[in-house]
Enzyme design. Sequence first.
Site, PDB file in Angstrom:
ATOM      1  N   ASN A  95       0.881  -1.175   0.000  1.00 19.60           N
ATOM      2  CA  ASN A  95       0.000   0.000   0.000  1.00 19.60           C
ATOM      3  C   ASN A  95       0.914   1.219   0.000  1.00 19.60           C
ATOM      4  O   ASN A  95       1.619   1.471   0.986  1.00 19.60           O
ATOM      5  CB  ASN A  95      -0.915   0.000   1.232  1.00 19.60           C
ATOM      6  CG  ASN A  95      -1.819   1.221   1.285  1.00 19.60           C
ATOM      7  OD1 ASN A  95      -1.437   2.308   0.862  1.00 19.60           O
ATOM      8  ND2 ASN A  95      -3.018   1.049   1.822  1.00 19.60           N
ATOM      9  N   GLU A 135      -4.005   1.815  -2.810  1.00 24.01           N
ATOM     10  CA  GLU A 135      -4.116   3.263  -2.570  1.00 24.01           C
ATOM     11  C   GLU A 135      -3.308   4.065  -3.591  1.00 24.01           C
ATOM     12  O   GLU A 135      -2.454   4.876  -3.228  1.00 24.01           O
ATOM     13  CB  GLU A 135      -3.729   3.630  -1.128  1.00 24.01           C
ATOM     14  CG  GLU A 135      -4.821   3.274  -0.125  1.00 24.01           C
ATOM     15  CD  GLU A 135      -4.829   4.184   1.100  1.00 24.01           C
ATOM     16  OE1 GLU A 135      -5.455   5.258   1.017  1.00 24.01           O
ATOM     17  OE2 GLU A 135      -4.220   3.821   2.115  1.00 24.01           O
ATOM     18  N   ASN A 185      -6.523  -4.498   6.266  1.00 18.33           N
ATOM     19  CA  ASN A 185      -7.075  -3.675   7.344  1.00 18.33           C
ATOM     20  C   ASN A 185      -7.690  -4.513   8.464  1.00 18.33           C
ATOM     21  O   ASN A 185      -8.675  -4.103   9.099  1.00 18.33           O
ATOM     22  CB  ASN A 185      -8.096  -2.664   6.795  1.00 18.33           C
ATOM     23  CG  ASN A 185      -7.434  -1.390   6.282  1.00 18.33           C
ATOM     24  OD1 ASN A 185      -6.508  -0.878   6.900  1.00 18.33           O
ATOM     25  ND2 ASN A 185      -7.886  -0.888   5.153  1.00 18.33           N
ATOM     26  N   ASP A 213      -1.324  -5.882   6.546  1.00 20.46           N
ATOM     27  CA  ASP A 213      -1.091  -6.235   5.142  1.00 20.46           C
ATOM     28  C   ASP A 213      -0.683  -7.704   5.102  1.00 20.46           C
ATOM     29  O   ASP A 213       0.231  -8.109   5.828  1.00 20.46           O
ATOM     30  CB  ASP A 213       0.008  -5.349   4.555  1.00 20.46           C
ATOM     31  CG  ASP A 213      -0.356  -3.878   4.613  1.00 20.46           C
ATOM     32  OD1 ASP A 213      -0.925  -3.363   3.640  1.00 20.46           O
ATOM     33  OD2 ASP A 213      -0.096  -3.243   5.671  1.00 20.46           O
ATOM     34  N   ASP A 243       2.855   4.900   4.847  1.00 19.97           N
ATOM     35  CA  ASP A 243       2.710   4.395   6.220  1.00 19.97           C
ATOM     36  C   ASP A 243       2.740   2.861   6.270  1.00 19.97           C
ATOM     37  O   ASP A 243       2.849   2.282   7.348  1.00 19.97           O
ATOM     38  CB  ASP A 243       1.456   4.961   6.916  1.00 19.97           C
ATOM     39  CG  ASP A 243       0.225   5.029   6.029  1.00 19.97           C
ATOM     40  OD1 ASP A 243       0.306   4.710   4.828  1.00 19.97           O
ATOM     41  OD2 ASP A 243      -0.838   5.407   6.547  1.00 19.97           O
TER      42      ASP A 243
END
Length: 270
Positions: A7, A39, A152, A221, A250
């Site tokens: 991500n 993302e 998530n 993840d 992040d």
Amino acid sequence: MKLATWNINSLTVRLPQVLDWLQGQSATGEPVDVLALQELKLTDDKFPLNAFAEAGYQAACFGQKTYNGVALLSRTPMSNVTRNIPGFPDDMARVISADIGDLRVVGAYFPNGQEPGSEKFAYKMRWLEALRAWLCEELSKNPRLVLMGDFNITFDDLDVWDPLGLKDTIHCTEQERVHLQSLISLGLNDAVRLFPQPEKNYSWWDYRNMAFRRKQGLRIDHVLISDALKPLAVECFIDPKPRRNERPSDHAPVVLGINGKSLATLGSPK
DNA sequence: ATGCCTCAGCTCCTGAGA
């Protein structure tokens, strides 16, 4: 062969880091053959196809303005590309899948869920149920399946820097974990846990409070591999190095190594 | 503490992320 997920929280900002990281992986060992990105935060017309082509990768992208957006990069051709979960109408670009060699690869950006009890949490639950039902079909059609991305969701306390303080908060609720286990029950395996791992093995750290330096992270993840691929897995690890970059995502990438040779030579002697 | 970063965008604030 090597597969990875990352991500990158805006491909516009992180493209140079993605290219650097891919280059670094090649330099220190086997190149990454397949990379799932989440993302992107850009539309398909802004996807840097040429930059990836110059690095040796074909791409299938599924972008969206401002939020979400996913892509698959591959050194070899992809076919049967599908976007999102068939039969589950969704405004958000979250899933992209492709046949790559004899693998079915699914890259996914799971909903965040915001807060238990919220409308976004309810959407997360509906999305997870739709994903499970669809993956059940996919696995019956192609038993060699990799599901990787930003889930998530944490599996358990080992994935959480402060299990007591974060108990029942988003990413750590029983409801989310039940859904994650229902994916496992389809015949998928948490590849990271198949191998010895360092302490505090996280894939995401809040930008605030110097969370990375303080090792205050979550493992959200994941790379899940089907039962048919499990015997072929040779390594799986989180690479925290890109989190030390100047303007980092992040999230950190997760890498899976599988014995591709035995795949290619299945049925032939020696 | 309705905070703390970071990113995108109808950009000098807001929504969303996790």
